[in-house]
Design a protein around this motif. Structure first.
Motif, PDB file in Angstrom:
ATOM      1  N   VAL A 221      -1.338  49.952  15.915  1.00  0.00           N
ATOM      2  CA  VAL A 221      -0.870  48.582  16.096  1.00  0.00           C
ATOM      3  C   VAL A 221      -2.069  47.666  15.908  1.00  0.00           C
ATOM      4  O   VAL A 221      -3.051  47.781  16.651  1.00  0.00           O
ATOM      5  N   SER A 222      -2.015  46.795  14.910  1.00  0.00           N
ATOM      6  CA  SER A 222      -3.141  45.881  14.671  1.00  0.00           C
ATOM      7  C   SER A 222      -2.812  44.502  15.245  1.00  0.00           C
ATOM      8  O   SER A 222      -1.678  44.026  15.136  1.00  0.00           O
ATOM      9  N   PHE A 288      -4.835  51.140  18.795  1.00  0.00           N
ATOM     10  CA  PHE A 288      -4.717  49.679  18.793  1.00  0.00           C
ATOM     11  C   PHE A 288      -5.978  49.101  18.166  1.00  0.00           C
ATOM     12  O   PHE A 288      -7.098  49.446  18.591  1.00  0.00           O
ATOM     13  N   ALA A 309      -1.988  49.464   9.273  1.00  0.00           N
ATOM     14  CA  ALA A 309      -1.242  49.393  10.526  1.00  0.00           C
ATOM     15  C   ALA A 309       0.149  49.953  10.394  1.00  0.00           C
ATOM     16  O   ALA A 309       0.788  49.902   9.337  1.00  0.00           O
ATOM     17  N   SER A 310       0.654  50.485  11.519  1.00  0.00           N
ATOM     18  CA  SER A 310       2.078  50.851  11.628  1.00  0.00           C
ATOM     19  C   SER A 310       2.867  49.618  12.048  1.00  0.00           C
ATOM     20  O   SER A 310       4.020  49.440  11.659  1.00  0.00           O
ATOM     21  N   ILE A 311       2.244  48.789  12.892  1.00  0.00           N
ATOM     22  CA  ILE A 311       2.852  47.542  13.358  1.00  0.00           C
ATOM     23  C   ILE A 311       1.772  46.478  13.312  1.00  0.00           C
ATOM     24  O   ILE A 311       0.642  46.705  13.775  1.00  0.00           O
ATOM     25  N   ASN A 312       2.090  45.333  12.796  1.00  0.00           N
ATOM     26  CA  ASN A 312       1.159  44.203  12.810  1.00  0.00           C
ATOM     27  C   ASN A 312       1.618  43.190  13.856  1.00  0.00           C
ATOM     28  O   ASN A 312       2.780  42.767  13.867  1.00  0.00           O
ATOM     29  N   VAL A 313       0.709  42.826  14.738  1.00  0.00           N
ATOM     30  CA  VAL A 313       0.990  41.804  15.750  1.00  0.00           C
ATOM     31  C   VAL A 313       0.091  40.615  15.440  1.00  0.00           C
ATOM     32  O   VAL A 313      -1.146  40.779  15.387  1.00  0.00           O
ATOM     33  N   LYS A 337       6.231  46.721   6.595  1.00  0.00           N
ATOM     34  CA  LYS A 337       5.712  47.087   7.913  1.00  0.00           C
ATOM     35  C   LYS A 337       6.258  46.134   8.971  1.00  0.00           C
ATOM     36  O   LYS A 337       6.377  44.934   8.740  1.00  0.00           O
ATOM     37  N   ILE A 378       7.285  47.285  20.938  1.00  0.00           N
ATOM     38  CA  ILE A 378       6.479  48.326  20.260  1.00  0.00           C
ATOM     39  C   ILE A 378       7.125  49.688  20.468  1.00  0.00           C
ATOM     40  O   ILE A 378       7.229  50.493  19.518  1.00  0.00           O
ATOM     41  N   LEU A 382       8.482  52.108  17.469  1.00  0.00           N
ATOM     42  CA  LEU A 382       7.896  53.445  17.284  1.00  0.00           C
ATOM     43  C   LEU A 382       8.890  54.561  17.544  1.00  0.00           C
ATOM     44  O   LEU A 382       8.608  55.719  17.237  1.00  0.00           O
TER      45      LEU A 382
END
Length: 1620
Positions: A221-222, A288, A309-313, A337, A378, A382
């Motif tokens: 997670v970025s 993270f 990233a798998s998830i961008n925040v 993504k 999240i 996931l």
């Protein structure tokens, strides 16, 4: 208008150019400003010079000044303090309070002198003024971290990042260069980091996983910030991962400042590790990433994170169309993504705009609410499919620099990959077996057999030979298997790579090997846990299947051990290859690297801080040869540095390694699915600034496996724990006893082991210290509870001390009786290691503080210690381990270093005593001459002490200097008082002995007084008669022959005339007197003649058996019937050996006697020898005490001796259960008479020379013939007088030369002749060499039965050989030098006497008096009557005449044969015997080996000898048989065998408890030596038949000589003596 157009265009172009230039200038200005700010920052942190000269691990892995926990730190020390605290796992390293300079401290200014309420209100409404309106801001904590990172070399970076990870901090993932802004990915720094977590599986429950972070494929997670926001992104991240710990540094952390220079653009990474619990934030392992600063300014870093990233925040202050951030968001929306947008000025609830895309407002929401909502999103994302992230893939991203691409790292990795490529596709559990064959079954078998050598049963020597053969075979197999491709490749890399590349290679090798075994280890551990759970259930239920399950568990444990594979196993293989080659001592390894260089390679690594295996935990053995050679190489490279050895001991998994790592910043293995096995040692250097406080150069840390490690080793026993504890405590100067938790039962076991080990140390004179560390204690701040805990610990220790004392046979009531211990200072309480619950908990700062307090305590105690040298440490390891292999540790321990130091001290003692003895010999010669010259009529002790005072003081100073040697002082101090006392005693003894000698000389002088008074009268008469006769014959006698004839004709008449009124002293008839006394004692004449004829009495002291004298012996001994003269026996020796029928007769007779209990036991034979020695010594003392030289001989002296012998024989007979034949008394009397005859005859001859007037006058015949002849030739009085003087001086000159030469020769041989220039053991070694070279059995019998007399004989023979053969020329040169010295002395005396009389009226008497006084100390000058020479007045002429005649005398003396040295006052051999034979002569009760202590009385030290012998040599045998014992007593004392201490004893004593068998046994210390000395094995084989005849027993059955013994040659036997 047209004309205006071009200028407009031109103007526009100029404006554009100016704008571009302005942008460039701004950019350049920004870069310059950045460079300056960075430079200023580095300078403030004192790191300005470190950007080129990088920091290394060596700068921090050393013992430095204590860290101050609470005090503020000056800015210049921030970087150093940060790293120091980080290395000890104190996560507060980020929050170091800064000490402001005094000039920067803000000072308030008073605006008014007399403040009023109004003025104060005005001031409040206004502004407070400062002396410095713009104070310099503090350095940002993350700037400190990153500055250190940028200034560190690749190895320190890796250490630093590893420690940050252990502190649960985020790690730099993408790092822009401070100046160039190039982006670096420090992938190498992550390579050592492993993370463990638990995954929840519905079918299997929670599953434990452990993996290197570089290899783990995880969701990532970025977090990015677009623009500026009032909310902290980092703080939001912390709430997601760990609410209690600031994993990511944020603006609200302590020490945070507005300005920071090195963090913007840095992307950090941290991991969430799930614990398999319902309250986990996430159910898996998640990465993270956090990009610091505005992501809009760092395109490259932003793009990389978005891509990976798998998830961008994304955190946005607000979102409006047309913003730059909108472009980024737009591209993210185009991506597949998942995206979560967090909008700061929006208060909306989480909204899913479309699948995978979320929006959430942050306005007016609490951090916890935001956190929970974000976690939910999240988790939801996931729970579906996602792109995984793997750290290693960053190496493939273009446009960034990866640290692993530098040449050092690449070369190291390439070399390591070649190693691991050999292992690809191999079963991990088979790698060690196939690639490292030397350390597996072969090494374990070698270790097992070696331990067996100390616990032999049955036929011990045969079993021992069998074992030794098997050990050799194993070593041969190891050597043959030592050429594996893996080892050759590893050694080649180790020897050829430069130091940095080598360090990288080792790191990579360990990393890659861990990767190989990680999965397999995890699977095996999981199976082990499952099986262990099954076993526990079955134990509760007492199931029949328990045994099968335990067997399965043991198999899994074996698999686990086989699958555990790391760098330590490769080094272990190196050690085994080296030991195999070294033990076989053949050639070279077949690889390109020579095996004998292995220790040097390992030593380099150890010096650089690499831990080295001290004890192999798998085999439970210490590879002594390898460890000794390794430490020897360390000593070669560093010098014999002093080290303080700190060891740690505790139960398994109690945090020992973690504690050491935190204390010294080390990296002992604490993860990878492995606990420490065995023991490892690591050097930690003492910094220069600490060397003033500490007396050593390094701390040598020893980390050990846990006690009671049952989980990973089903066969570990309490014995192993005792062994390990004793070893670890013994090698250390201090041991940390680590106790985990508050379980009293567990603590009881550990304390018992520890206390017993410490008691063993006390019993072997080692003095370790210990500190108890009680870890994981709750509420450690409660002092009352602590004191109660300490009281309970003290009670337990006292209780354990009493138990251990009972076990070890000692007297101790409390723990403080065993070791110096203060429960208030030596017990430390530690808080738990983790601040919270793992796996996300950081280390507890209280733990780090406790560790540092403990470190300070250790160093405080260490400052009072000298530690030990590396060579002492090496010897300690060997001594302790060898002793531990025996069951009885205390009685088996032998401190070889202490032995070596003591042997050197013995040599020095010999030198000191020789200095005293030599000086006293010189004084004796001087005073002897003075007494003879009549210049001394009394000798006082005070006078002798005064004469010796200077030499004695020199010796005392030399002793003090020797004992103050800083390298050995702590070991020498135990003997200092004893040796100082011994030197004092020997000084007094020598002085008193000299006083007695000189008193005897005075007595003899007084006894001769009557004759001495007549001498001048007689000499004057003879002079007158000679002169008259010469005058009568003047001109009549024509030649010398005629003169001699005339002189001989009258001489007898002169003698008769002068001695008419005196009786001559008759010669004595000693043999007739001896026979008469024997007859008076009632002994038959025939028996006397028969015993004299056979001559056996001469060897009565050295006989092997005395059964001939026993009245119970009726059957004739064939051996006795074969008695012949020595020559006859020598000539028929071979026939005797080959005579089978005769030998069978002997055996038959011996067996009959043994069954009839007729043979004398060893102890009884010793009683015979003791009686013989006693009466012989008493007889000699009796004769020496009689005034033979002053009053003459009397037969009553023989009567007194004979009665004394008879009395002793009767007393001896009365104590025995058997009767002795009369021939024993006859032989003993003849032996004593023979031993004293020489002394009696010599003393009587001396008496005759001193008191027989006729004898004296006749001795002067030649002297007066010379005078007569001179007068006949018409020589003047001066010439005749010169001849008289020279004739008088001749004998005394010869005597003086011989006396001095004897002393000089003795001194030369004592200092430079190898048999005599060492201690007693050295002398013993040369005696044995001489015996082997001669191969004379009777000489051996003499040596074994009467060692002191034989050694005296050896000294005589060696002195004779030295003088007359080996050093004949140098002896002549020495003699010549002394002759020249005497000649010089005489010339000076003549000159002074002539000078003295030339100054006034003079006569011949005055001249002679002056001449004699100059020689009174050096020469004996007989009285000369001067009446006949009163006419002499030309003294110059007289001087020349004397000199002229002296020259011929000097030539004559120089040409005298060396054999005349026998006439010296004390012969060289006598001097050396007095010097060398004063040691201890007590013999071992088992084998008659002689105690080799140079001191005669060495109490309280027990008797000892380096190597013993087979006890059968002196007749030890199995009771009821004629079977001689073949075993060495040094082996027997470790066996299960027993012995009868006395002939009539029915009680068997175990050899292990030999010291309980009586005083003669208790006074000996016999330590196991594995009987490696070949010498006595060769002797037994060489003289088997002779020994059997001598002892009347045979080597057969259990006593059969092992075949391996017969392979030894004489050369090997002699060479083996050097092991002594």
């Amino acid at each position: 208008m047209k004309s205006e157009t071009p200028p407009e265009k031109h103007t526009g172009t100029l404006k554009e150019d100016m704008s571009e230039n302005k942008d460039e200038l701004v950019e350049i200005s920004r870069e310059e400003q950045c460079r300056r700010e960075t430079e200023t920052l580095f300078n403030r942190l004192q790191l300005g010079d470190k950007r080129q000269q990088t920091l290394t691990p060596a700068d921090f892995l050393q013992i430095g000044p204590a860290l101050k926990q609470q005090s503020d730190t000056p800015e210049k020390d921030l970087a150093h303090t940060f790293l120091q605290r980080l290395m000890i796992l104190d996560y507060r390293a980020r929050y170091i309070p800064v000490k402001q300079d005094s000039a920067e401290v803000c000072q308030f200014r008073h605006e008014l002198d007399n403040e009023t309420k109004e003025s104060i209100l005005d001031a409040l409404c206004g502004s407070v003024e400062y002396c410095d309106p713009t104070p310099k801001p503090n350095v940002h904590p993350m700037d400190v971290q990153m500055a250190v990172f940028h200034c560190s070399d690749t190895f320190l970076r890796q250490n630093m990042i590893t420690k940050l990870s252990q502190c649960q901090y985020a790690l730099p993932l993408l790092v822009p260069d401070p100046v160039s802004k190039d982006i670096e990915c420090p992938l190498w720094t992550f390579r050592q980091i492993r993370k463990s977590w638990k995954m929840t599986d519905k079918s299997k429950g929670s599953i434990m996983k452990s993996m290197p972070v570089c290899k783990a494929e995880t969701p990532m997670v970025s977090f990015l910030r677009l623009g500026s926001a009032s909310l902290s992104k980092s703080q939001l991240l912390n709430n997601l991962i760990n609410e209690r710990h600031s994993t990511f540094f944020h603006r609200n952390c302590p020490g945070s400042t507005k300005t920071r220079y090195l963090m913007d653009g840095v992307a950090e990474i941290a991991w969430y590790c799930s614990d398999g619990k319902p309250n986990d934030s996430f159910t898996d392992f998640i990465a993270f990433c956090n990009l610091h600063g505005d992501a809009l300014s760092f395109d490259k870093q932003r793009d990389i994170l978005i891509e990976k990233a798998s998830i961008n925040v994304v955190l946005l202050p607000s979102l409006k169309r047309g913003d730059r951030s909108m472009t980024v968001i737009s591209s993210l929306l185009d991506s597949s993504k998942p995206l979560i947008c967090l909008i700061a000025d929006n208060d909306s609830n989480p909204v899913q705009m479309k699948p995978g895309y979320y929006k959430m407002g942050l306005k007016d929401k609490s951090q916890s609410d935001v956190s929970e909502e974000l976690k939910g999103i999240i988790r939801y994302i996931l729970s579906g499919s996602f792109d995984s992230f793997q750290l290693e893939t960053l190496a493939q991203v273009s446009g960034i620099r990866v640290d692993e691409e530098n040449e050092i790292c690449k070369e190291g990795k390439a070399a390591a990959l070649k190693i691991t490529s050999l292992l690809q596709d191999m079963d991990v559990s088979k790698i060690k077996e196939e690639m490292l064959p030397c350390q597996g079954e072969l090494w374990h078998e070698w270790s097992r057999i070696t331990k067996q050598q100390y616990h032999l049963k049955g036929e011990i020597e045969k079993e021992k030979c069998k074992n030794q053969r098997e050990l050799q075979e194993i070593r041969q197999r190891q050597r043959a298997a030592s050429c594996s491709d893996l080892m050759q490749l590893f050694i080649n890399n180790l020897s050829s790579l430069p130091s940095n590349e080598k360090a990288c290679f080792l790191k990579w090798t360990q990393i890659l090997l861990d990767d190989l075994s990680t999965d397999d280890l995890a699977r095996i551990l999981h199976r082990y846990d499952e099986k262990w759970s099954e076993v526990l259930v079955l134990k509760k239920n007492k199931s029949d299947q328990l045994k099968n399950k335990e067997t399965e568990l043991e198999k899994i444990s074996t698999q686990l051990q086989a699958a555990t594979f790391g760098l330590e196993h490769i080094f272990r293989e190196m050690g085994q290859i080296y030991e195999a080659h070294e033990s076989l001592a053949r050639g070279r390894n077949t690889g390109t690297m020579e095996w004998h260089d292995y220790p040097a390679l390992a030593a380099e690594l150890m010096i650089s801080g690499h831990p080295m295996e001290l004890m192999d935990g798998d085999a439970g053995h210490v590879p002594l040869t390898w460890i000794s050679s390794l430490l020897d190489e360390v000593i070669k490279k560093l010098g014999d540095k002093r080290v303080f050895v700190l060891s740690v001991l505790g139960v398994q998994s109690s945090g020992k390694s973690t504690m050491l790592n935190a204390m010294f910043g080390l990296q002992f293995a604490v993860s990878a699915g492995r606990c420490t096995k065995g023991a490892f040692m690591q050097l930690v250097k003492v910094s220069e600034e600490m060397k003033n406080d500490l007396k050593f150069d390094y701390v040598l840390v020893v980390d050990t496996e846990g006690l009671r490690a049952l989980e990973l080793a089903g066969n570990t026993t309490l014995h192993h724990d005792n062994e390990l504890a004793t070893f670890v405590i013994g090698v250390g100067n201090m041991t940390l006893i680590n106790i985990f938790g508050e379980n009293p039962a567990e603590m009881q076991d550990v304390l018992q082991i520890v206390v017993q080990a410490i008691m063993r140390m006390k019993n072997i004179k080692l003095s370790p210290s210990c500190v108890f560390v009680h870890q994981n204690v709750t509420d450690i701040a409660a002092s009352e509870k602590n004191m109660d805990g300490k009281r309970r610990l003290q009670e337990r220790l006292d209780q354990m001390a009493q138990l251990a004392a009972k076990e070890e046979g000692c007297d101790a009531k409390s723990f403080s009786d065993i070791i110096e211990f203060d429960v208030k200072e030596d017990v430390k309480y530690f808080a738990q290691l983790w601040e919270g619950s793992p796996p996300m908990a950081p280390p507890n700062p209280g733990y780090s503080e406790s560790v540092q307090e403990l470190k300070n305590t250790i160093l405080s105690k260490a400052s009072q210690s000298d530690g030990m040298t590396l060579s002492q440490f090496k010897h300690n390891i060997g001594d302790l381990w060898k002793a531990l292999l025996n069951e009885n540790f205390v009685f088996s321990f032998k401190n070889t270093l202490e032995v070596a130091v003591y042997r050197k001290l013995e040599v020095q003692y010999g030198n000191w005593t020789w200095t005293l003895r030599k000086e006293l010999l010189t004084i004796e010669n001087q005073l002897h001459n003075r007494i003879e010259n009549g210049n001394h009529d009394m000798v006082e002790l005070s006078y002798l002490y005064n004469k010796m005072s200077k030499t004695y003081e020199e010796v005392r100073i030399a002793m003090a200097t020797y004992f103050d040697d800083k390298n050995q002082k702590e070991m020498l101090v135990q003997w200092q008082g004893r040796f100082e006392g011994k030197i004092k005693d020997i000084h007094e003894e020598l002085v008193k002995a000299l006083k007695r000698k000189l008193d005897e000389v005075l007595q003899q002088k007084n006894a001769c007084e009557k004759l001495d008074k007549k001498k001048p009268e007689f000499e004057n008469k003879l002079l007158q008669k000679s002169k008259q006769l010469a005058l009568q014959l003047k001109d009549k006698a024509t030649n010398e022959r005629e003169l001699q004839k005339q002189f001989d004709h009258v001489w007898d008449g002169w003698v008769t005339e002068l001695t008419a009124d005196t009786e001559p002293i008759k010669d004595i008839k000693l043999q007739e007197d001896q026979l008469s006394i024997l007859l008076e004692l009632g002994i038959e004449r025939a028996l006397i003649h028969e015993r004299q004829k056979r001559g056996k009495y001469k060897n009565i002291a050295n006989r092997g058996d005395y059964s001939e004298y026993d009245t119970r012996t009726k059957r004739k001994d064939p051996c006795e019937e074969r008695q012949r003269s020595e020559d006859e026996r020598e000539s028929t020796n071979m026939t005797t050996r080959q005579s089978d029928s005769w030998y069978k007769q002997c055996l038959q007779t011996w067996r009959h006697r043994e069954k009839s209990n007729i043979f004398f036991t060893y102890q009884e034979r010793e009683q015979f020898r003791s009686l013989i020695d006693k009466v012989n010594n008493e007889a000699k003392s009796t004769i020496q005490g009689k005034p033979l030289a002053t009053r003459g001989y009397s037969s009553t002296y023989l009567e007194e001796m004979a009665k004394n012998v008879n009395k002793h024989v009767e007393e001896f007979q009365s104590k025995q259960s058997y009767d002795l034949k009369k021939k024993f008394t006859v032989d003993l009397l003849l032996y004593v008479f023979d031993a004293t005859s020489k002394n009696i005859l010599e003393s009587h001859n001396q008496f005759k020379a001193n008191n027989d007037l006729r004898y004296y006058v006749n001795s002067k015949k030649e002297q007066f013939y010379v005078i007569f002849s001179s007068f006949c030739k018409g020589h003047s009085s001066a010439v005749v007088f010169a001849e008289m003087i020279c004739d008088k001086l001749k004998d005394s000159t010869v005597q003086a030369v011989y006396d001095q030469t004897a002393i000089d020769l003795a001194g030369e041989m004592k200092c430079s002749f190898s048999p005599f220039n060492g201690n007693r053991m050295n002398l013993e070694k040369h005696v044995l060499k001489s015996l082997a070279e001669k191969e004379d059995f009777q000489d051996y019998v003499s040596y074994i039965t009467q060692p002191r007399e034989h050694v005296k004989f050896f000294i005589k023979e060696e002195v004779k050989k030295y003088i007359f053969t080996d050093h004949k020329d140098s002896t002549k040169s020495l003699l010549k030098k002394n002759v020249q010295d005497i000649q010089g002395l005489l010339s000076r005396a003549l000159h002074k006497a002539t000078e003295k009389v030339a100054q006034g009226e003079a006569n011949i008497n005055m001249w002679l008096e002056g001449f004699s006084s100059e020689l009174k100390d050096q020469l004996k000058v007989d009285t000369i009557c001067c009446q006949t020479f009163s006419d002499i007045n030309k003294f110059d002429f007289l001087e020349e005449e004397v000199k002229k005649r002296l020259e011929s005398i000097i030539k004559e003396i120089t040409a005298l044969p060396l054999g005349n040295l026998e006439k010296s006052l004390k012969r060289p051999d006598e001097i050396l015997i007095d010097q060398l034979c004063n040691g201890c002569w007590v013999q071992c009760p088992f084998c008659k080996a002689v105690c080799t202590n140079t001191l005669g009385d060495h109490s309280p030290d027990k008797h000892n000898v380096p190597f013993h012998r087979p006890s059968g040599i002196i007749g030890w045998h199995s009771r009821g048989t004629v079977v001689l014992a073949i075993d060495f007593c040094t082996t027997l004392v470790t066996s299960d065998r027993s012995f009868y201490p006395k002939r009539d004893s029915d009680e068997l004593i175990p050899f292990k408890l030999y010291h309980t068998a009586g005083p003669e046994y208790e006074s000996w210390k016999i330590t196991a030596d594995e009987s490696k000395l070949i010498y006595w094995k060769w002797f037994v084989c060489k003289f088997q038949k002779e020994l059997e005849v001598h002892c009347k027993k045979e080597f057969k059955g259990r006593g059969e000589i092992p075949s391996a013994w017969r392979k030894h040659t004489k050369q090997e036997a002699i060479a083996s003596l050097d092991e002594m």
